[in-house]
Design an enzyme around this catalytic site. Structure first.
Site, PDB file in Angstrom:
ATOM      1  N   GLU A 164      60.830  24.886  86.822  1.00  0.00           N
ATOM      2  CA  GLU A 164      62.234  25.919  86.867  1.00  0.00           C
ATOM      3  C   GLU A 164      62.136  26.729  85.974  1.00  0.00           C
ATOM      4  O   GLU A 164      61.644  26.805  84.851  1.00  0.00           O
ATOM      5  CB  GLU A 164      63.382  24.986  86.737  1.00  0.00           C
ATOM      6  CG  GLU A 164      63.343  23.885  87.873  1.00  0.00           C
ATOM      7  CD  GLU A 164      64.472  22.724  87.389  1.00  0.00           C
ATOM      8  OE1 GLU A 164      65.618  23.060  87.008  1.00  0.00           O
ATOM      9  OE2 GLU A 164      64.082  21.591  87.377  1.00  0.00           O
ATOM     10  N   ASP A 207      66.263  22.464  95.173  1.00  0.00           N
ATOM     11  CA  ASP A 207      67.682  22.589  94.261  1.00  0.00           C
ATOM     12  C   ASP A 207      68.343  23.996  94.173  1.00  0.00           C
ATOM     13  O   ASP A 207      69.032  24.382  93.362  1.00  0.00           O
ATOM     14  CB  ASP A 207      67.584  22.078  93.002  1.00  0.00           C
ATOM     15  CG  ASP A 207      66.139  22.184  92.140  1.00  0.00           C
ATOM     16  OD1 ASP A 207      65.544  23.426  92.684  1.00  0.00           O
ATOM     17  OD2 ASP A 207      65.774  21.815  91.152  1.00  0.00           O
ATOM     18  N   LYS A 341      69.489  11.707  82.823  1.00  0.00           N
ATOM     19  CA  LYS A 341      69.348  11.295  84.312  1.00  0.00           C
ATOM     20  C   LYS A 341      70.075   9.793  84.442  1.00  0.00           C
ATOM     21  O   LYS A 341      69.214   8.905  84.181  1.00  0.00           O
ATOM     22  CB  LYS A 341      67.837  11.379  84.974  1.00  0.00           C
ATOM     23  CG  LYS A 341      67.233  12.983  85.120  1.00  0.00           C
ATOM     24  CD  LYS A 341      66.014  12.923  85.327  1.00  0.00           C
ATOM     25  CE  LYS A 341      65.571  14.233  85.787  1.00  0.00           C
ATOM     26  NZ  LYS A 341      63.791  14.362  85.793  1.00  0.00           N
TER      27      LYS A 341
END
Ligand code: PGA
Ligand code: ZN
Length: 430
Positions: A164, A207, A341
């Site tokens: 990312e 995403d 997370k």
């Protein structure tokens, strides 16, 4: 008091089953669901799936649902939803295993979140406020969003190795402006990609990041830089990378061509080469944060890179939100930020504890979504209540990602003049 807990199987943003819970108290019904991502290893809480290949390719969660409707519902009956740690402990005791594999961390987390929402309603305070109370904090802050704008790695079908590229509107005045800056950059980026490679390269990943078929990190950073340039925001927007380097580490080498079928082997890099590459990129581009720059077991090179002190170094796969791994990373000076997370932990109480652990070490904290998300916006409230300073919830596009960002707009509006945007304090929000 809790009168009933009822679960069902729903689908997440990838079209894969997950757990949804309706928890009832005298104040009404409170709904929550569990996110899901690729399991990283033996340290994280266990996501319970049926494994029956004939149904949803083995991904059904009917056992987790059954555990909620039976054992968990029975155990929580009559409990006060305000007492989050007691509720979470009751489920941990019922499970009896270290990684919540008996009842399923997906079952336990969904109930834990629903109970947290019910607790807020019981006290008649907003959810973020209840979370702040649970953590013993009084200050609230709106996090700096890390918007994913380009996807690669295991998240996309292109040849880009890193997972990312994100943009952080650190110098926005408030969250709402950060969202505007993110959205505008995202749309400029779409135009840049269209002009350069054609509209067919503007498809997005799970995403929401664009996934043009590029193969070099520099090419990706140039696209993002060009888009930021077009917005006119300049230095107000910074760049972050999630390399997710575990996915392209082969033995002791890093294969930057790991998805290319006809690779020549030229793009194999040693750990030292990678340190040099990151250092050079940080000098050339406004990069302020790199997540998982090395393999999750390559403690040596991440330490070398971190010691250069050139940007925030975030541990995601490295830490797996696991307190023992975090403690090791703190004592060995391996990185200085935690990617949180919550489904790797399994309860709200334990999530609050690891955030404290990280903050006590003066680390940054990034509250994170998972690849498989739902419309549940709990992590938005969590990031405000714990004043983490950072949130990563994907692109400023796609409903399950916007569920979080839009909730932050609502929270900022509700707080009015009391709202503080973490902004320049993004790495150590009070
Ligand atoms: P995941 O991605 O949900 O696929 O693990 C998020 C991340 O790597 O940060
Ligand atoms: Zn990551």
């Amino acid at each position: 008091v809790i009168t009933k807990v009822k679960a069902r199987q729903i689908l997440d943003s990838r079209g894969i089953p997950t757990v949804e819970v309706d928890l009832y108290t005298n104040k009404g019904m409170f709904r929550a669901s569990a996110p899901s991502g690729d399991p990283t290893g033996m340290y994280e809480a266990v996501e319970l799936r049926d494994g029956d290949k004939g149904t949803y390719l083995g991904n059904s969660v009917s056992r987790a649902v059954k555990n909620i409707n039976g054992k968990i519902s029975e155990a929580l009956f009559g409990m006060d939803p305000v007492l989050q740690s007691q509720i979470d402990q009751a489920m941990i005791d019922l499970d009896k295993t270290e990684k919540k594999g008996e009842l399923g961390a997906n079952a336990i987390l969904a109930v834990s979140i629903a109970a947290c929402k019910a607790g807020a309603a019981e006290k008649e305070v907003p959810l973020y406020k209840h979370i702040a109370d649970l953590s013993g904090k009084t200050s609230l802050s709106l996090p700096v969003p890390a918007f994913t704008v380009i996807s690669g790695g295991k998240h996309a079908g292109n040849n880009l190795a890193v997972q990312e590229i994100m943009i952080l509107p650190i110098r926005a005045s408030r969250f709402e402006e950060a969202l505007q800056m993110g959205s505008e950059t995202y749309h400029h980026l779409k135009a840049v990609i269209t002009e350069k490679y054609g509209a067919h390269e503007c498809n997005v990943s799970e995403d929401g990041g664009f996934a043009p078929n590029i193969s070099s990190l520099k090419e990706a950073l140039d696209l993002v830089n060009e888009a930021i340039g077009r917005t006119g925001y300049g230095e107000r927007i910074k760049i972050a990378i999630d390399a997710a380097a575990t996915d392209f580490c082969i033995g002791t080498k890093y294969d930057l061509d790991f998805k290319s079928p006809n690779k020549s082997g030229q793009n194999f890099k040693s750990g030292e080469d990678m340190v040099d590459m990151y250092r050079e990129l940080c000098l050339e581009y406004p990069i302020v944060s790199i997540e998982d720059p090395f393999d999750k077991e390559d403690w040596e090179h991440i330490k070398n890179f971190f010691s250069l002190g050139i940007c925030q170094v975030v541990g995601d796969d490295l830490l797996m939100s696991n307190s023992k791994r975090i403690e090791r990373a703190i004592s060995e000076s391996t990185c200085n930020a935690l990617l949180l997370k919550i489904n790797q932990i399994g309860t709200v109480t334990e999530a609050i504890e690891v955030v404290k652990l990280a903050k006590d070490a003066q680390w940054g904290v990034v509250v994170s979504h998972r690849r498989g998300e739902t419309e549940d916006s709990f992590i938005a409230d969590l990031s405000v209540g714990l004043a983490t300073g950072q949130i990563k919830a994907g692109a400023p596009c796609r409903g399950e990602r916007l569920a979080k960002y839009n909730q932050l707009v609502r929270i900022e509006e509700e707080l009015g003049s009391e709202a503080t945007y973490a902004g320049e304090d993004w790495r150590q929000s009070s």
